[in-house]
Design an enzyme around this catalytic site. Sequence first.
Site, mmCIF file in Angstrom:
data_model
loop_
_atom_site.group_PDB
_atom_site.id
_atom_site.type_symbol
_atom_site.label_atom_id
_atom_site.label_comp_id
_atom_site.label_asym_id
_atom_site.label_seq_id
_atom_site.Cartn_x
_atom_site.Cartn_y
_atom_site.Cartn_z
ATOM 1 N N ASN A 113 0.821 -1.220 0.000
ATOM 2 C CA ASN A 113 0.000 0.000 0.000
ATOM 3 C C ASN A 113 0.852 1.266 0.000
ATOM 4 O O ASN A 113 0.573 2.205 -0.746
ATOM 5 C CB ASN A 113 -0.959 0.001 1.197
ATOM 6 C CG ASN A 113 -1.960 -1.152 1.118
ATOM 7 O OD1 ASN A 113 -2.009 -1.850 0.114
ATOM 8 N ND2 ASN A 113 -2.729 -1.351 2.178
ATOM 9 N N THR A 158 -14.952 37.057 -32.651
ATOM 10 C CA THR A 158 -15.783 36.691 -31.513
ATOM 11 C C THR A 158 -17.033 36.090 -32.143
ATOM 12 O O THR A 158 -17.448 36.523 -33.222
ATOM 13 C CB THR A 158 -16.171 37.904 -30.637
ATOM 14 O OG1 THR A 158 -16.977 38.791 -31.420
ATOM 15 C CG2 THR A 158 -14.945 38.656 -30.129
ATOM 16 N N SER A 286 -6.837 11.280 -48.214
ATOM 17 C CA SER A 286 -8.094 10.541 -48.194
ATOM 18 C C SER A 286 -7.923 9.297 -49.053
ATOM 19 O O SER A 286 -7.235 9.329 -50.072
ATOM 20 C CB SER A 286 -9.211 11.426 -48.756
ATOM 21 O OG SER A 286 -10.259 10.617 -49.242
ATOM 22 N N LYS A 292 -7.575 15.567 -51.367
ATOM 23 C CA LYS A 292 -7.628 15.916 -49.950
ATOM 24 C C LYS A 292 -6.267 15.921 -49.261
ATOM 25 O O LYS A 292 -5.410 15.087 -49.541
ATOM 26 C CB LYS A 292 -8.531 14.922 -49.187
ATOM 27 C CG LYS A 292 -10.000 15.053 -49.481
ATOM 28 C CD LYS A 292 -10.594 16.413 -49.137
ATOM 29 C CE LYS A 292 -10.759 16.609 -47.647
ATOM 30 N NZ LYS A 292 -11.760 15.711 -47.081
ATOM 31 N N GLU A 299 -6.925 17.221 -35.628
ATOM 32 C CA GLU A 299 -8.214 16.577 -35.354
ATOM 33 C C GLU A 299 -8.087 15.516 -34.269
ATOM 34 O O GLU A 299 -8.937 15.402 -33.381
ATOM 35 C CB GLU A 299 -8.768 15.955 -36.633
ATOM 36 C CG GLU A 299 -9.233 17.000 -37.640
ATOM 37 C CD GLU A 299 -9.582 16.374 -38.980
ATOM 38 O OE1 GLU A 299 -10.439 15.488 -39.017
ATOM 39 O OE2 GLU A 299 -8.973 16.757 -39.990
ATOM 40 N N TYR A 326 -6.758 2.082 2.136
ATOM 41 C CA TYR A 326 -6.527 1.458 0.836
ATOM 42 C C TYR A 326 -7.675 0.510 0.512
ATOM 43 O O TYR A 326 -8.109 -0.281 1.351
ATOM 44 C CB TYR A 326 -5.200 0.673 0.807
ATOM 45 C CG TYR A 326 -4.996 0.008 -0.543
ATOM 46 C CD1 TYR A 326 -4.404 0.702 -1.593
ATOM 47 C CD2 TYR A 326 -5.452 -1.282 -0.785
ATOM 48 C CE1 TYR A 326 -4.257 0.133 -2.847
ATOM 49 C CE2 TYR A 326 -5.313 -1.875 -2.040
ATOM 50 C CZ TYR A 326 -4.718 -1.159 -3.068
ATOM 51 O OH TYR A 326 -4.593 -1.717 -4.308
HETATM 52 N N1 ARG Z 1 -1.653 -3.728 -7.445
HETATM 53 C C1 ARG Z 1 -2.079 -2.943 -6.327
HETATM 54 C C2 ARG Z 1 -2.477 -1.539 -6.813
HETATM 55 O O1 ARG Z 1 -2.118 -1.212 -7.881
HETATM 56 C C3 ARG Z 1 -0.966 -2.813 -5.351
HETATM 57 C C4 ARG Z 1 -1.407 -2.681 -3.940
HETATM 58 C C5 ARG Z 1 -2.094 -3.886 -3.489
HETATM 59 N N2 ARG Z 1 -2.394 -3.874 -2.124
HETATM 60 C C6 ARG Z 1 -3.229 -4.719 -1.560
HETATM 61 N N3 ARG Z 1 -3.432 -4.620 -0.298
HETATM 62 N N4 ARG Z 1 -3.841 -5.640 -2.270
HETATM 63 O O2 ARG Z 1 -3.153 -0.812 -6.128
#
Ligand code: ARG
Length: 466
Positions: A113, A158, A286, A292, A299, A326
């Site tokens: 995390n 404008t 084109s 063209k 674009e 998380y």
């Molecule tokens: N692959 C996960 C992500 O991109 C990484 C973190 C995963 N953490 C967990 N507790 N499963 O977020």
Amino acid sequence: MKNTSPVSRSGRFAGGPAADVAAFTESISFDWRLWRHDILGSMAHATMLQRIGVLTKAELRAIVRGLEAIAVQINTGKFQWRPALEDVHMNIEAELTRRLPAGAKLHTGRSRNDQVALDIRLWLRDEIAELGAELRGLQKALVTLGDKNSSVIIPGYTHLQRAQPVYFAHHLLAYVEMLERDHQRLAGCFQRVNVCPLGSGAIAGSTLPLDRDLVAELLGFVDAKGKPVLTQNSMDAVSDRDFALEFCAVAALIAVHLSRLAEDVILWVSSEFGFIKIADAYTTGSSLMPQKKNPDIAELTRGKTGRVIGNLVALLTLLKGLPMTYNRDLQEDKERLFDSADTVRGCVRLMAAMLQHTTVNARNCAAVASDPTLLATDLADYLVRKGMPFRQAHHVVGAVVALSEKTGRPLNQLTLAELQTVDKTFSRDALGVFDLSRAMGKRNLAGAPGTKEVAKQLARWRKRLS
Ligand code: ARG
């Protein structure tokens, strides 16, 4: 432990995930590109672990060498990414541990995390620097094109109706200003990206005496004075993606600016306008109509803006319902972030290249810029100088325009006698208003499209961007 079962399941689980679960949950197919930054982060973390006594010097050396060897393998395309190991973090760690026993100590005090938050921040820092440089390139291309055509005057619009004359360079410099604000926004975004989350663990830090300052210093998460900059709340640190969202917002606004520029280019290159010509190599043909020559770079830039805006909305939506901290939803951040970064960078680069291969049709510009109605407001200003209240002057000139339409003669070809049938205030010098170069000489307020002011602005930008 079986090869197909990631370390995250070790001990607690009877085996690896079902194949369809693995396929659904993996992120290696897109997060592999974080590998460089993942390895950099791991090296810094390992260095810190040695300093606090978790790793011996020999173990640190082995880990650094192992990571370097893995980096070489990845770089040369020889690394076997295994989807069963979910993501870039576990792929690299698993390979390291397979090579050396000390690899099993690398994840001490660290969670994926805080690791993934770190990797994205490291990656994004580099990306911001690259995009900033590309923006400078586009600004330069605009200034150069303006410089090369510094005497060209076009109608300013404008409501897409002819309004007042402006130097072509003034129109281009409007985009240079927009891009400058984008550049500033990127710099602001960088400050919030450049904060080190490592040490936040899964959610609650660690009971081990990790040296967060050292890791931050090693990875360059420092302020202007060289002091380490750390996230201040472990829960926020692992669930925060504001910095990625903010980048996507800046990218979306850049895309919107590019899209507006693209729209101007598309109009200018049309036969109806005929202001510019784009070199063959930067246009497409084109498959059916042989005549063209299409402005596809512009674009596509306009079209891709939809995607970049979509990415921002996707991230806002991704975050809006997430409880602390998380949640796996967050894995969905990366494809949107990567796509915004890649798309906008490509668009900025290609628009710059296209402008470097664009020429201006000065004759066509001069023909439309000579439309005397563009100076109707100057005629009103003339009356104001003679003491007439502006509202009345506006009305009088409106009547003069109506007279010109009725007689079928352009404004500047009406006689003094005709002007005086509308209002006696007109005198001999009235028709002098329609001298375009004199008219341009009079627009010298700061920021106005006057001859001196535009030259000054061009010089200012040339100097700034050199
Ligand atoms: N692959 C996960 C992500 O991109 C990484 C973190 C995963 N953490 C967990 N507790 N499963 O977020």
